[in-house]
Scaffold this active site. Structure first.
Site, mmCIF file in Angstrom:
data_model
loop_
_atom_site.group_PDB
_atom_site.id
_atom_site.type_symbol
_atom_site.label_atom_id
_atom_site.label_comp_id
_atom_site.label_asym_id
_atom_site.label_seq_id
_atom_site.Cartn_x
_atom_site.Cartn_y
_atom_site.Cartn_z
ATOM 1 N N GLU A 140 5.897 2.528 8.531
ATOM 2 C CA GLU A 140 5.270 3.817 8.815
ATOM 3 C C GLU A 140 6.351 4.881 9.000
ATOM 4 O OE1 GLU A 140 0.993 3.344 10.269
ATOM 5 O OE2 GLU A 140 2.275 3.439 12.032
ATOM 6 N N HIS A 152 4.123 0.973 17.637
ATOM 7 C CA HIS A 152 3.726 2.163 16.875
ATOM 8 C C HIS A 152 4.692 3.295 17.226
ATOM 9 C CE1 HIS A 152 1.437 5.624 15.512
ATOM 10 N NE2 HIS A 152 0.797 4.785 14.722
ATOM 11 N N LYS A 161 -6.280 5.068 17.599
ATOM 12 C CA LYS A 161 -5.506 5.795 18.622
ATOM 13 C C LYS A 161 -6.399 6.087 19.829
ATOM 14 C CE LYS A 161 -2.870 7.705 14.844
ATOM 15 N NZ LYS A 161 -1.709 8.483 14.496
ATOM 16 N N GLY A 203 -4.607 5.751 10.157
ATOM 17 C CA GLY A 203 -4.957 6.468 11.379
ATOM 18 C C GLY A 203 -6.140 7.387 11.133
HETATM 19 C C1 PEP Z 1 -1.017 5.612 12.227
HETATM 20 O O1 PEP Z 1 -1.319 6.126 13.283
HETATM 21 O O2 PEP Z 1 -0.623 4.435 12.208
HETATM 22 C C2 PEP Z 1 -1.163 6.397 10.999
HETATM 23 C C3 PEP Z 1 -0.674 5.914 9.895
HETATM 24 O O3 PEP Z 1 -1.794 7.612 11.110
HETATM 25 P P1 PEP Z 1 -2.268 8.578 9.893
HETATM 26 O O4 PEP Z 1 -2.963 7.685 8.889
HETATM 27 O O5 PEP Z 1 -3.206 9.545 10.510
HETATM 28 O O6 PEP Z 1 -1.042 9.182 9.323
#
Ligand code: PEP
Length: 256
Positions: free
Chosen positions: A175, A103, A11, A242
């Site tokens: 996700e 995303h 990110k 993430g």
């Molecule tokens: C992401 O940003 O794709 C993600 C899965 O974040 P996190 O692992 O922090 O939930």
């Protein structure tokens, strides 16, 4: 056999110097690892330094797996008057091999629609980048029983009009929006269920062989202590990570 893929989405974190120091600590931890395809997705300004650091660290006596580098976003046009944007061709010329498309933070904060993502996906495939297409339902959509409808719509619109034969490199990341950065994780069975919905829908749209070969990653609060149970599901072909990918030891533990 689908090769598992573990990708780090950094990110808007890490300066180039911080990205280099991550690699300094991380590379020895994954020395000799071959089971997973490993992809690091830093910010645009850290792409070149990360590529250079990986190349510079290559040593025949200390082989590390080929670490791939991905971008977190791209523009659909080949070039043009799009101030602040970066094209697939520019990424590919730099040595970038993967790109995250759609995303949920891009959908939520930057208004990215399924139609826009369809153009980005086509452009990424055209330039031979491996797109990691993100899909996922919100908490409200799940509570209303709309998960399957949302996933089918997002996938269907993203791949619309793209020749099925060109879709082969594509990776999908499931996700659930409610699990991203929240510490809430889908249970392995919930995730596997959603992956099966995605695979079934892709099979209906473009045929079984493409659907069977499609790698579907899970993303949403993957941590070292839940990675094994998630990744041991046959339907889960890897993870998009993430928060836990920012620390070299924690990301290496997820890979191991
Ligand atoms: C992401 O940003 O794709 C993600 C899965 O974040 P996190 O692992 O922090 O939930």
């Amino acid at each position: 056999m689908r090769k598992p893929l573990i990708a780090a989405n950094w990110k808007m974190y890490k300066t180039p110097a911080e990205a280099e120091s991550f690699l300094h600590a991380f590379l020895p931890l994954v020395e000799g690892h071959t089971r997973n395809e490993i992809v690091l997705c830093p910010s645009f300004v850290a792409l070149a330094p990360v590529l250079a650091a990986i190349k510079g660290s290559a040593h025949p006596a200390h082989p590390h797996p080929r670490i791939h580098v991905g971008a977190q976003n791209m523009h659909f046009a080949a070039e043009g008057a799009y101030t602040g944007e970066i094209s697939a061709g520019m990424l590919s010329a730099l040595g970038v091999t993967h790109v995250i498309i759609g995303h949920s933070e891009r959908r939520q904060y930057f208004g990215e629609t399924d139609e826009l993502l369809n153009r980005k996906l086509a452009a990424a495939l055209e330039k031979r980048l491996i797109p990691i297409l993100c899909v996922g339902e919100t908490e409200q959509e799940r509570e209303q029983g709309k998960t399957e409808e949302v996933l089918s719509r997002q996938i269907g619109r993203a791949i619309s009009q793209i020749e099925p034969g060109k879709l082969e490199p594509m990776v999908v990341a499931y996700e659930p929006v409610w699990a991203i950065g929240t510490g809430k994780t889908a249970t392995p069975l919930m995730a596997a269920d959603a992956h099966l919905m995605i695979r079934t829908h892709v099979a209906q749209l473009v045929g079984r062989p493409i659907a069977e070969a499609l790698r579907i990653l899970y993303g949403g609060s993957v941590k070292p202590d839940n990675a094994t149970s998630l990744l041991s599901q046959p339907e889960i072909d890897g993870a998009l990570v993430g928060g836990a990918s920012l620390d070299p030891a924690s990301f290496a533990r997820i890979i191991q």
